[in-house]
Design an enzyme around this catalytic site. Structure first.
Site, PDB file in Angstrom:
ATOM      1  N   GLU A   1     -57.185 -21.579 -10.616  1.00 28.13           N
ATOM      2  CA  GLU A   1     -56.286 -22.418  -9.764  1.00 28.13           C
ATOM      3  C   GLU A   1     -57.168 -22.316  -8.188  1.00 28.13           C
ATOM      4  OE1 GLU A   1     -53.148 -19.779  -7.470  1.00 28.13           O
ATOM      5  OE2 GLU A   1     -51.909 -21.534  -7.686  1.00 28.13           O
TER       6      GLU A   1
ATOM      7  N   CYS B   1     -48.402 -24.054  -5.064  1.00 26.10           N
ATOM      8  CA  CYS B   1     -48.669 -23.668  -6.333  1.00 26.10           C
ATOM      9  C   CYS B   1     -48.731 -24.843  -7.491  1.00 26.10           C
ATOM     10  CB  CYS B   1     -47.796 -22.497  -6.824  1.00 26.10           C
ATOM     11  SG  CYS B   1     -46.013 -22.979  -6.257  1.00 26.10           S
TER      12      CYS B   1
ATOM     13  N   GLY C   1     -46.238 -15.239  -5.925  1.00 27.97           N
ATOM     14  CA  GLY C   1     -47.612 -14.927  -5.239  1.00 27.97           C
ATOM     15  C   GLY C   1     -48.693 -15.238  -6.648  1.00 27.97           C
ATOM     16  N   SER C   2     -49.731 -14.303  -6.217  1.00 29.09           N
ATOM     17  CA  SER C   2     -51.075 -14.714  -6.998  1.00 29.09           C
ATOM     18  C   SER C   2     -50.697 -13.878  -8.539  1.00 29.09           C
ATOM     19  CB  SER C   2     -52.195 -14.183  -6.536  1.00 29.09           C
ATOM     20  OG  SER C   2     -51.993 -12.931  -6.287  1.00 29.09           O
TER      21      SER C   2
ATOM     22  N   GLU D   1     -42.976 -15.670 -10.162  1.00 30.59           N
ATOM     23  CA  GLU D   1     -43.663 -16.885  -9.973  1.00 30.59           C
ATOM     24  C   GLU D   1     -44.880 -17.056  -9.498  1.00 30.59           C
ATOM     25  OE1 GLU D   1     -41.527 -19.818 -10.313  1.00 30.59           O
ATOM     26  OE2 GLU D   1     -39.652 -19.016 -10.747  1.00 30.59           O
ATOM     27  N   LEU D   2     -45.763 -17.532 -10.342  1.00 27.36           N
ATOM     28  CA  LEU D   2     -47.382 -17.397  -9.985  1.00 27.36           C
ATOM     29  C   LEU D   2     -48.002 -18.731  -9.796  1.00 27.36           C
ATOM     30  CD1 LEU D   2     -47.438 -14.278 -12.564  1.00 27.36           C
ATOM     31  CD2 LEU D   2     -47.016 -14.381 -10.073  1.00 27.36           C
TER      32      LEU D   2
ATOM     33  N   ASN E   1     -47.478 -19.112   1.513  1.00 28.15           N
ATOM     34  CA  ASN E   1     -47.564 -20.566   1.514  1.00 28.15           C
ATOM     35  C   ASN E   1     -46.168 -21.426   1.833  1.00 28.15           C
ATOM     36  OD1 ASN E   1     -46.873 -20.032  -1.091  1.00 28.15           O
ATOM     37  ND2 ASN E   1     -47.995 -21.456  -1.998  1.00 28.15           N
TER      38      ASN E   1
END
Ligand code: NAP
Length: 498
Positions: free
Chosen positions: A401, A307, A253-254, A273-274, A177
């Site tokens: 999310e 995010c 990512g996820s 970093e989610l 993204n």
């Protein structure tokens, strides 16, 4: 099966497949992998398709475990001949200048492979310039500290200091993204810290990452310091997890993929970093015009695929109608369409399956009582910006999310109730509050269980030098060059007997 047949089959599954036959003949960028300073072919290729019209925008050499291992070898060799800090900083500064000079080309690349509207792609590029510039600053000031040794009897007669030494080879895994700036957030601090990198970019968006690697090379980065291996996530990921020379994995990512990596790589530092289900509170005394303007822009930019896209808006009951009067027209005014067009605000989701998932979540919410205030349907093949009211707190749109062009609006009676609702998620990346009462702002800032809280700004705000990261399922670290450099270095204590 030939790459062209594979790409036709993949394109046939896209909503704009009818355009595909027209677009297939247009020029697609061909890109090789970067390993040990060489651009390498692997004998196998995969196509990157535009999520908007299914055209082939790139043809990428497909790598796997072999290339990943060679990349780790190259990184180890590179680190055996360290680059002094002033040279690392100069390379980062030159990269920043090159990013600036080629900003439009980079924005077009981001837009073509991620279907990010050009407006947002240009912002991403400008932010990447800042990321490299800040990383250069960190390279120049990387230092340890002096330990006050005579503060205890044991230390009398000794002098001690810490050095900050590079942690080792960094394995970096990035999402689709922000395919340029989030790669920058991994590569730039690693280089500032003196670490070589093996980067595995998202398969949907490798072109931006490979372009960044080209700019690093042009800026004078010697061979082996940045290696980019695209291809099978499982194969490349396994090498990064299993090879002991990779001492840190930085992953954006996820949550599912990220926490699994951390479980498997027990002896490494694994920085995550989610995602988030971003809440914002609008108090009765908020500037409603300002809140409505900022939130309408930040709930739907890049079709909500950030995010920290605004997802859940809690408005004081006394201001609820007045807020909606201002908010809904601004949402309806957003331009939905071709991401390559300068006027577009909202383009497609990264894949039709993602659009269908969001539609399903809307269906789940409406069948349990939510009302669609606007959107909820398709504009051609694109999901229109959607606002839901009365979504139950346990509906997916209220706690998971969404990662799509959707937000909920919910009235509340007390600040405590709003904070409770905002905290009702497994995520904790950023949250926000609009209020003119400084006490309410500070109360929210201390009670919201998130890595960052914005006041009178959408929680989608990020400047690249900020400490950025989450708690709970949203992650375990902070990015921003100053913070990432600390993660990517170890403290080494030196004690001198006088
Ligand atoms: P994703 O599906 O988790 O993929 C992220 C990266 O992980 C991709 O490069 C992917 O490769 C790779 N990957 C997948 N499976 C792997 C495995 N088994 N081993 C190693 N790597 C693996 O996430 P995404 O859809 O690209 O990105 C969206 C998510 O990222 C959202 O949840 C969003 O909130 C989060 N995000 C967080 C931040 C933040 O700073 N907190 C910023 C941006 C995005 P392939 O593409 O080849 O599958």
């Amino acid at each position: 099966m030939s790459a062209i047949v594979q790409s036709i089959e993949r394109a046939a599954r896209l909503p704009f497949a009818r355009h595909y036959t027209l677009c297939v003949a247009t020029t697609a960028t061909e890109r090789k992998l970067l390993v040990d300073g060489e651009w390498v072919e692997t004998g196998d290729w995969f196509d990157v398709l535009s999520p908007y019209d299914g055209s082939v925008v790139g043809r990428i050499a497909r790598g796997g475990a072999d290339e990943a291992r060679r990349a780790v070898d190259a990184s180890e060799r590179a680190m055996s001949d360290p680059i002094p800090a002033h040279e690392r900083a100069a390379i980062l500064d030159r990269t920043a200048r090159l990013v600036d000079e080629r900003a439009e080309e980079i924005a077009r690349t981001i837009s073509s492979e991620a279907a990010k509207p050009m407006k947002a792609a240009r912002v991403e590029v400008a932010r990447a310039t800042s990321t490299f510039t800040m990383a250069a600053v960190e390279a120049r000031k990387l230092a340890g500290e002096v330990v006050p040794m005579d503060a205890s009897p044991a230390g009398v007669g000794k002098v001690a200091m810490t050095l900050r030494v590079p942690i080792g080879v960094v394995g970096a895994i990035s999402p689709f993204n922000f395919p340029f700036n989030l790669v920058a957030h991994k590569v730039a601090p690693a280089l500032a810290a003196g670490c070589a990198v093996v980067l595995k970019p998202a398969s949907q968006t490798p072109l931006s990452a490979l372009l960044l690697a080209e700019l690093e090379t042009e800026a004078g980065l010697p061979a082996g310091w940045l290696n980019v291996v695209c291809g099978s996530a499982a194969e490349i990921g396994d090498v990064l997890v299993e090879d002991e020379r990779v001492t840190l994995i930085t992953f954006t990512g996820s949550a599912g993929v990220g926490w699994k990596l951390r479980e498997r790589a027990v002896r490494k530092r694994v920085n995550l970093e989610l995602g988030n289900a971003t809440p914002v509170i609008v108090a009765a005394d908020a500037d409603l015009e300002d809140a409505a303007t900022r939130l309408a822009a930040n709930a739907f930019s890049f079709a909500g695929q950030s995010c920290i896209s605004v997802q859940r808006i809690y408005v004081h009951a006394s201001a609820y109608d007045a807020f909606l009067e201002r908010f809904l027209p601004r949402v309806d005014a957003l331009v939905v369409g071709d991401p390559g067009d300068d006027q577009t605000d909202v383009g497609p989701l990264i894949a039709p399956s993602e659009r269908d998932r969001v539609l399903e979540w809307i269906g789940e919410a409406t069948s349990s009582g939510a009302k669609v205030l606007t959107g909820g349907t398709l504009d051609g093949e694109l999901l229109r910006p959607t606002v839901l009211a009365d979504a139950p707190p346990d509906a997916k749109v209220s706690c998971e999310e969404v990662f799509g062009p959707l937000c909920t609006v919910t009235p509340f009676e007390s600040l405590d109730e709003a904070i409770g609702l905002a905290n009702g998620t497994r995520y904790g990346l950023q949250a926000g509050i609009f209020t003119s009462d400084v006490k309410a702002a500070l109360r929210a800032a201390s009670a919201l269980e998130f890595g960052g809280v914005t006041v009178n700004e959408a929680p989608t705000f990020r400047a690249d030098q900020m400490p950025y990261g989450g708690v709970k399922d949203s992650g375990n670290t902070r990015e921003g060059p100053a913070y990432a450099v600390r993660e990517m270095t170890e403290q080494r204590l030196v004690v001198l007997q006088l």
